[in-house]
Design a protein around this motif. Structure first.
Motif, PDB file in Angstrom:
ATOM      1  N   HIS A  48      -0.164   0.779   8.292  1.00  0.00           N
ATOM      2  CA  HIS A  48      -1.467   1.419   8.074  1.00  0.00           C
ATOM      3  C   HIS A  48      -2.211   1.540   9.402  1.00  0.00           C
ATOM      4  O   HIS A  48      -1.886   0.844  10.369  1.00  0.00           O
ATOM      5  CB  HIS A  48      -2.346   0.551   7.158  1.00  0.00           C
ATOM      6  N   HIS A  49      -3.221   2.393   9.404  1.00  0.00           N
ATOM      7  CA  HIS A  49      -4.243   2.282  10.443  1.00  0.00           C
ATOM      8  C   HIS A  49      -5.555   2.043   9.697  1.00  0.00           C
ATOM      9  O   HIS A  49      -5.647   2.311   8.497  1.00  0.00           O
ATOM     10  CB  HIS A  49      -4.293   3.504  11.373  1.00  0.00           C
ATOM     11  N   HIS A 157       1.811   4.261   4.809  1.00  0.00           N
ATOM     12  CA  HIS A 157       1.013   4.291   3.576  1.00  0.00           C
ATOM     13  C   HIS A 157       1.154   5.649   2.874  1.00  0.00           C
ATOM     14  O   HIS A 157       1.262   5.747   1.655  1.00  0.00           O
ATOM     15  CB  HIS A 157      -0.449   4.019   3.947  1.00  0.00           C
ATOM     16  N   CYS A 165      -3.185   8.039   6.267  1.00  0.00           N
ATOM     17  CA  CYS A 165      -2.775   6.753   6.830  1.00  0.00           C
ATOM     18  C   CYS A 165      -1.250   6.676   6.977  1.00  0.00           C
ATOM     19  O   CYS A 165      -0.549   7.044   6.028  1.00  0.00           O
ATOM     20  CB  CYS A 165      -3.277   5.648   5.899  1.00  0.00           C
TER      21      CYS A 165
HETATM   22 ZN   LIG Z   1      -3.409   2.735   4.651  1.00  0.00          ZN
END
Ligand SMILES: [Zn+2]
Length: 194
Positions: A48-49, A157, A165
């Motif tokens: 994720h970010h 994600h 994401c």
């Molecule tokens: Zn995410």
């Protein structure tokens, strides 16, 4: 013999330490409202970010973690910060839910996966080398500690959810990594309520 010792020292220095994540106490975490444990090792890693602020030193990253934790607990009403670990562009790994707790990061996959989130928005640029090295090291540590399977699959994600994401640039990079899952992940039947 001398050569052997020198080689051994070099080797030891090259091996990453697996106990150097910044602890919850160190970044000033609030207590969790609840803890649900998952069985490990897990076979899935989600990247994720945060799509929030970048941070480049421990103070700024710790501050950012507190902001994200407040957002997840107060605005989203989760028990705690959602991810298992966060990573800053200071090259540090920050413990959120840690290795053994079910997170709130990848709907439908939380009880069979561990999630690493790099702090910042990586649509238009990559995380710096420090952050990427920290990500690779913490995954290697997870395997070494028996928390992630040797044949794990990595996904972004966006592979399981309608989201940008982990950002276009970061996603393009992880797609080139060995463990990236190029076919849709299949969820183990044991997973249900998370
Ligand atoms: Zn995410």
């Amino acid at each position: 013999m001398a050569t052997y010792i020198v080689l051994l020292l070099c080797f030891a220095r090259g091996v990453m330490s697996c106990d150097n994540a910044v602890t919850r106490d160190q970044w000033g975490a609030r207590p969790s409202r609840g803890i649900n444990l998952m069985s490990t090792p897990v076979g899935f890693v989600f990247i994720h970010h945060t799509a929030m602020s970048y941070c480049f030193d421990q103070n700024a990253c710790s501050q950012e973690l507190r902001v994200i934790q407040n957002y997840h607990m107060d605005n989203r009403s989760w028990d705690d910060l959602g991810y298992n670990f966060l990573i800053g562009e200071d090259g540090r790994v920050y413990e959120a839910r840690g290795w053994d707790r079910i997170g709130a990061h990848t709907y439908g996959w939380n009880d069979v996966a561990v999630a690493f989130s790099i702090m910042g928005n990586f649509n238009d640029r990559l995380p710096n080398d420090k952050a990427l090295t920290a990500l690779k090291n913490v995954i290697a540590c997870g395997i070494k500690m028996g928390k992630i399977t040797h044949n794990y699959k990595m996904y972004g994600h966006r592979d399981v959810r309608q989201t940008e994401c982990p950002g276009n640039s970061l996603y393009a990079l992880i797609k080139t990594w060995d463990h990236f899952g190029h076919t849709k992940p299949i969820k183990p039947t044991s997973s249900s309520q998370y």
